[in-house]
Design a protein around this motif. Structure first.
Motif, PDB file in Angstrom:
ATOM      1  N   ILE A  14      20.767  -0.823 -36.746  1.00 14.04           N
ATOM      2  CA  ILE A  14      21.761  -0.440 -37.119  1.00 14.04           C
ATOM      3  C   ILE A  14      22.734   0.302 -36.104  1.00 14.04           C
ATOM      4  CG2 ILE A  14      22.983   1.218 -38.833  1.00 14.04           C
ATOM      5  CD1 ILE A  14      22.497  -1.471 -39.894  1.00 14.04           C
ATOM      6  N   VAL A  15      23.284   0.450 -35.431  1.00 11.88           N
ATOM      7  CA  VAL A  15      24.259   1.437 -34.154  1.00 11.88           C
ATOM      8  C   VAL A  15      24.704   2.752 -34.844  1.00 11.88           C
ATOM      9  CG1 VAL A  15      25.686   1.836 -32.162  1.00 11.88           C
ATOM     10  CG2 VAL A  15      24.688  -0.613 -33.415  1.00 11.88           C
ATOM     11  N   CYS A  16      23.713   3.520 -34.487  1.00 13.66           N
ATOM     12  CA  CYS A  16      23.812   4.679 -34.430  1.00 13.66           C
ATOM     13  C   CYS A  16      25.500   5.229 -33.967  1.00 13.66           C
ATOM     14  CB  CYS A  16      22.917   6.132 -34.434  1.00 13.66           C
ATOM     15  SG  CYS A  16      21.840   5.727 -35.822  1.00 13.66           S
ATOM     16  N   TRP A  17      26.661   5.792 -34.452  1.00 16.63           N
ATOM     17  CA  TRP A  17      27.370   6.340 -33.988  1.00 16.63           C
ATOM     18  C   TRP A  17      27.245   7.611 -33.968  1.00 16.63           C
ATOM     19  CZ3 TRP A  17      31.107   3.020 -32.369  1.00 16.63           C
ATOM     20  CH2 TRP A  17      31.199   1.402 -32.700  1.00 16.63           C
ATOM     21  N   VAL A  18      27.418   8.278 -32.089  1.00 17.85           N
ATOM     22  CA  VAL A  18      27.472   9.809 -32.200  1.00 17.85           C
ATOM     23  C   VAL A  18      28.658  10.477 -31.767  1.00 17.85           C
ATOM     24  CG1 VAL A  18      26.478  11.333 -30.233  1.00 17.85           C
ATOM     25  CG2 VAL A  18      25.637   9.467 -30.574  1.00 17.85           C
ATOM     26  N   TYR A  19      28.783  11.516 -33.006  1.00 17.45           N
ATOM     27  CA  TYR A  19      30.238  12.079 -32.649  1.00 17.45           C
ATOM     28  C   TYR A  19      31.111  11.937 -31.700  1.00 17.45           C
ATOM     29  CZ  TYR A  19      33.806  15.372 -33.422  1.00 17.45           C
ATOM     30  OH  TYR A  19      35.020  16.147 -34.173  1.00 17.45           O
ATOM     31  N   CYS A  20      31.912  12.159 -31.372  1.00 19.13           N
ATOM     32  CA  CYS A  20      31.988  12.421 -29.969  1.00 19.13           C
ATOM     33  C   CYS A  20      34.182  11.616 -29.801  1.00 19.13           C
ATOM     34  CB  CYS A  20      31.825  11.718 -29.003  1.00 19.13           C
ATOM     35  SG  CYS A  20      31.955   9.794 -28.863  1.00 19.13           S
ATOM     36  N   GLY A  21      34.535  12.032 -29.188  1.00 21.92           N
ATOM     37  CA  GLY A  21      35.619  11.360 -28.668  1.00 21.92           C
ATOM     38  C   GLY A  21      34.670  10.058 -28.049  1.00 21.92           C
TER      39      GLY A  21
ATOM     40  N   ARG B 155      38.219  18.823 -25.352  1.00 24.33           N
ATOM     41  CA  ARG B 155      37.634  20.122 -26.115  1.00 24.33           C
ATOM     42  C   ARG B 155      37.721  20.049 -27.203  1.00 24.33           C
ATOM     43  NH1 ARG B 155      34.037  22.007 -22.732  1.00 24.33           N
ATOM     44  NH2 ARG B 155      35.036  21.382 -20.403  1.00 24.33           N
ATOM     45  N   GLU B 156      36.660  20.860 -27.575  1.00 20.07           N
ATOM     46  CA  GLU B 156      36.404  21.380 -28.921  1.00 20.07           C
ATOM     47  C   GLU B 156      35.379  22.701 -29.069  1.00 20.07           C
ATOM     48  OE1 GLU B 156      35.678  18.602 -32.375  1.00 20.07           O
ATOM     49  OE2 GLU B 156      37.293  18.218 -31.578  1.00 20.07           O
ATOM     50  N   GLY B 157      35.684  23.690 -28.646  1.00 23.51           N
ATOM     51  CA  GLY B 157      34.765  24.500 -28.204  1.00 23.51           C
ATOM     52  C   GLY B 157      33.158  24.138 -27.062  1.00 23.51           C
ATOM     53  N   GLU B 158      32.234  23.977 -27.149  1.00 26.83           N
ATOM     54  CA  GLU B 158      31.435  23.363 -26.298  1.00 26.83           C
ATOM     55  C   GLU B 158      31.166  21.804 -25.775  1.00 26.83           C
ATOM     56  OE1 GLU B 158      29.334  25.094 -24.476  1.00 26.83           O
ATOM     57  OE2 GLU B 158      31.011  26.839 -25.009  1.00 26.83           O
ATOM     58  N   ASN B 159      32.005  21.065 -26.950  1.00 28.77           N
ATOM     59  CA  ASN B 159      32.256  19.491 -27.403  1.00 28.77           C
ATOM     60  C   ASN B 159      33.092  18.951 -26.602  1.00 28.77           C
ATOM     61  OD1 ASN B 159      29.393  19.848 -29.139  1.00 28.77           O
ATOM     62  ND2 ASN B 159      31.163  20.137 -30.642  1.00 28.77           N
ATOM     63  N   TYR B 160      32.761  18.179 -25.166  1.00 30.80           N
ATOM     64  CA  TYR B 160      34.120  17.494 -25.298  1.00 30.80           C
ATOM     65  C   TYR B 160      33.659  15.668 -24.574  1.00 30.80           C
ATOM     66  CZ  TYR B 160      31.331  18.412 -21.123  1.00 30.80           C
ATOM     67  OH  TYR B 160      30.522  18.181 -19.970  1.00 30.80           O
ATOM     68  N   GLY B 161      34.611  15.297 -24.114  1.00 35.56           N
ATOM     69  CA  GLY B 161      34.544  14.142 -23.887  1.00 35.56           C
ATOM     70  C   GLY B 161      35.970  13.413 -23.332  1.00 35.56           C
ATOM     71  N   PRO B 162      35.639  12.517 -22.660  1.00 38.53           N
ATOM     72  CA  PRO B 162      37.382  11.580 -22.917  1.00 38.53           C
ATOM     73  C   PRO B 162      37.266  11.156 -23.392  1.00 38.53           C
ATOM     74  CG  PRO B 162      34.862   9.744 -21.978  1.00 38.53           C
ATOM     75  CD  PRO B 162      34.684  11.521 -22.338  1.00 38.53           C
ATOM     76  N   ALA B 163      38.712  11.000 -23.891  1.00 39.34           N
ATOM     77  CA  ALA B 163      39.448   9.379 -24.595  1.00 39.34           C
ATOM     78  C   ALA B 163      40.473   8.835 -23.768  1.00 39.34           C
ATOM     79  CB  ALA B 163      40.563  10.803 -25.436  1.00 39.34           C
TER      80      ALA B 163
ATOM     81  N   SER C 209      53.839   5.614 -31.747  1.00 45.41           N
ATOM     82  CA  SER C 209      52.802   6.240 -31.610  1.00 45.41           C
ATOM     83  C   SER C 209      51.988   5.036 -31.059  1.00 45.41           C
ATOM     84  CB  SER C 209      52.656   4.390 -32.981  1.00 45.41           C
ATOM     85  OG  SER C 209      52.770   3.214 -33.233  1.00 45.41           O
ATOM     86  N   PHE C 210      50.458   6.046 -30.677  1.00 42.71           N
ATOM     87  CA  PHE C 210      49.175   4.846 -30.081  1.00 42.71           C
ATOM     88  C   PHE C 210      48.175   4.988 -31.191  1.00 42.71           C
ATOM     89  CE2 PHE C 210      49.232   9.854 -30.143  1.00 42.71           C
ATOM     90  CZ  PHE C 210      47.996  10.006 -30.336  1.00 42.71           C
ATOM     91  N   LYS C 211      47.877   3.894 -30.022  1.00 35.64           N
ATOM     92  CA  LYS C 211      46.293   3.988 -30.978  1.00 35.64           C
ATOM     93  C   LYS C 211      45.290   3.442 -29.470  1.00 35.64           C
ATOM     94  CE  LYS C 211      47.370   0.220 -34.330  1.00 35.64           C
ATOM     95  NZ  LYS C 211      46.613   1.223 -35.587  1.00 35.64           N
ATOM     96  N   GLY C 212      43.801   5.171 -30.028  1.00 36.89           N
ATOM     97  CA  GLY C 212      43.194   4.469 -29.407  1.00 36.89           C
ATOM     98  C   GLY C 212      41.196   5.418 -29.375  1.00 36.89           C
ATOM     99  N   TYR C 213      40.500   5.367 -28.802  1.00 35.58           N
ATOM    100  CA  TYR C 213      39.326   5.669 -28.757  1.00 35.58           C
ATOM    101  C   TYR C 213      39.110   7.320 -28.473  1.00 35.58           C
ATOM    102  CZ  TYR C 213      39.416   0.913 -30.458  1.00 35.58           C
ATOM    103  OH  TYR C 213      39.672  -0.092 -30.773  1.00 35.58           O
ATOM    104  N   TYR C 214      37.581   7.900 -28.148  1.00 34.64           N
ATOM    105  CA  TYR C 214      37.348   8.619 -27.853  1.00 34.64           C
ATOM    106  C   TYR C 214      35.942   8.808 -28.031  1.00 34.64           C
ATOM    107  CZ  TYR C 214      36.042  10.631 -32.683  1.00 34.64           C
ATOM    108  OH  TYR C 214      35.568  10.865 -34.075  1.00 34.64           O
TER     109      TYR C 214
END
Length: 404
Positions: free
Chosen positions: A3-10, A226-234, A244-249
Motif C-alpha cells: 500500500i502506498v502511504c500518501w503524505v499530507y501536503c501539497g 504555506r500553512e504555518g510551518e507546512n509548505y510545498g509546491p503545487a 476552472s482548474f485541476k491540479g495537485y500539491y
C-alpha cells in the motif's frame, strides 16, 4: 500488493525569472509530467492508491496498477496544456510489486483534435518486464495535445498490470499569456483567492490560514503554498475558458514522487476577495515579510532567453516593488538573483547578477535613489527546492529582496 502511504501536503526557461542557461532548443522536456501541467483525463479503474497520475510524477518508485483482475486493454488519455510534438517516449517497470505484472505490449497514439478522437499511432512496442528508462523514438511526429496509452497485457499475472512511469519528451512550446486569472474559486481547500499581477500570482485560501505565491505560465499555475510551518509546491492547470482548474500539491521535499492529493477549483467570482492573514497583493506580502523577516521571495519577473532584458509582462511585479520602496523611504534593499541548476555554474552566476542589476536599473529609472539598492548574484548556489524536478527548479528561479 504493498500500500502506498500518501503524505499530507501539497518555467519554461523562456518565461522564468532567473532560469539556468542552455542553448535554445538544446534540451527536451518531459511534457507528460504533472509538473509541466499534463493531466489524466480518461483512465481505467485502478487499484486503491495506485492512481494513473503516479505514472506522471517524475518518480520511478511510484506507479499505476489496474483494478484486481482487469489486466488487459487498459486505456489512458492524458492532456497537455499546449500542443507539442513528442519526439520520444520512456517507460519504467523496475519497481513493479507483483511477479509478472509489468506492462508488456503497449500502443501510444496522439491527437490534436479532442480527447475522444483524431488519434494517430506514434509508437507500438513491447516493454521489458522489469526495467527503467526504456526509451523508444516516436514513429510519427506532429503537434498534438492528447496522448492515448493502451496497455494491452502483462507478463503473465492474472491479478495486476503495473506501469511506474510514462514520459514523453519534446521541446516545450511557448505558452500564451493569460490575463484573466484573478478572482475567487471554490476549491478543494475552501475558497481560493488569487490575484494576478502580470505573470506573478499571490493569494490565500480559507483552510489552515493558507497563503500562496508563484507565477502563471500559459494555463499552468506553479505555486508555493504555506500553512504555518507546512509548505510545498503545487501545479494547477486552467481549462481553456479559464473558469476552472485541476491540479495537485506536494509537501516540501516530496516533489519527486506522487502528489498527496488533488487541488481543483471553479471560478465563482471575478472579485479577488481576501483573507485576514493575507496582505492582499504581491506588494503587500513583500512589505509584510520585509518588515518582519527582512527577506522576501519574488516570482514573476521575466527576461528574454539568456538575457538581462526585462520583458514587458514584468512591469506589474516591478511596480509592486517600486510602491513598497516609496512607501518605506528609509529602507535599503539588496536585490539577489538566484537560478536553477540548468547550465554551467559560472554562466548562472553571471546571468543572475546581470539580471539583479537590471531590476535595480528599472527601479532607479522609476525614481528610487540608487544608494538604496544593492545587487548580488548567487546563481544556482542557494537552492530552496529540488533541482531535479520542474517544480523545484521553478521555486529556485527567483529574486529575493533583503532589507538592511
Amino acid at each position: 500488493m504493498r500500500i502506498v502511504c500518501w503524505v499530507y501536503c501539497g518555467m519554461f526557461l523562456f518565461f522564468s525569472f532567473f532560469s539556468g542557461v542552455c542553448a535554445a532548443g538544446a534540451d527536451q522536456v518531459n511534457l507528460l509530467s504533472l509538473q509541466e501541467g499534463a493531466l489524466p483525463v480518461k483512465v481505467p479503474s485502478s487499484y486503491g492508491g495506485w492512481e494513473p497520475e503516479s505514472m506522471l510524477d517524475e518518480s520511478s518508485e511510484t506507479g499505476w496498477a489496474c483494478e484486481s483482475g482487469k489486466i488487459n486493454g487498459n486505456v489512458f488519455v492524458f492532456e497537455m496544456p499546449e500542443a507539442a510534438t513528442l519526439e520520444r517516449f520512456e517507460f519504467d517497470t523496475a519497481a513493479i510489486d507483483t511477479e509478472k505484472s509489468g506492462a508488456k505490449d503497449i500502443l501510444v497514439e496522439v491527437s490534436a483534435t479532442s480527447v475522444q478522437g483524431g488519434f494517430k499511432p506514434v509508437l507500438k512496442a513491447t516493454l521489458a518486464e522489469k526495467a527503467d528508462a526504456q526509451i523508444f523514438p516516436a514513429t510519427h511526429k506532429e503537434p498534438a495535445r492528447w496522448v492515448r496509452l493502451t496497455i494491452h497485457n502483462n507478463y503473465g499475472s492474472e491479478e495486476y498490470t503495473e506501469l511506474f512511469a510514462f514520459r514523453g519528451f519534446g521541446e516545450k512550446p511557448v505558452p500564451k499569456f493569460q490575463d484573466k486569472i484573478s478572482g475567487t474559486y471554490d476549491s478543494s481547500y475552501s475558497q481560493f483567492h488569487v490575484l494576478q499581477q502580470g505573470t506573478a500570482l499571490s493569494g490565500c485560501y480559507e483552510y489552515g490560514e493558507g497563503l500562496m505565491e508563484g507565477a502563471i505560465e500559459g494555463r499552468v499555475m506553479k505555486l508555493t503554498w504555506r500553512e504555518g510551518e507546512n509548505y510545498g509546491p503545487a501545479v494547477m492547470v486552467f481549462a481553456p475558458d479559464g473558469k476552472s482548474f485541476k491540479g495537485y500539491y506536494w509537501r516540501e521535499g516530496s516533489e519527486k514522487g506522487a502528489p498527496s492529493g488533488n487541488w481543483d477549483g471553479k471560478k465563482v467570482s471575478a472579485v479577488v476577495g481576501g483573507c485576514p492573514h493575507w496582505a492582499g497583493s504581491v506588494g503587500g506580502e513583500l512589505e509584510k515579510k520585509l518588515g518582519s523577516e527582512k527577506r522576501a521571495r519574488l516570482y514573476g519577473i521575466l527576461f528574454d532567453f539568456n538575457s538581462a532584458n526585462i520583458r514587458p509582462e514584468s512591469k506589474p511585479v516591478l511596480d509592486e516593488v517600486l510602491a513598497v520602496l516609496k512607501n518605506e523611504p528609509d529602507w535599503v534593499l539588496t536585490v539577489e538573483g538566484h537560478t536553477d541548476a540548468i547550465g554551467s555554474e559560472v554562466q548562472n552566476q553571471n546571468l543572475s547578477l546581470k539580471r539583479a542589476v537590471a531590476v535595480k536599473l528599472y527601479l532607479v529609472g522609476a525614481g528610487i535613489d540608487a544608494a538604496r539598492l544593492k545587487t548580488a548574484g548567487f546563481g544556482e548556489s542557494q537552492p530552496v527546492a529540488d533541482n531535479t524536478t520542474e517544480l523545484g527548479r521553478a521555486q529556485n528561479r527567483r529574486v529575493e529582496l533583503v532589507r538592511e
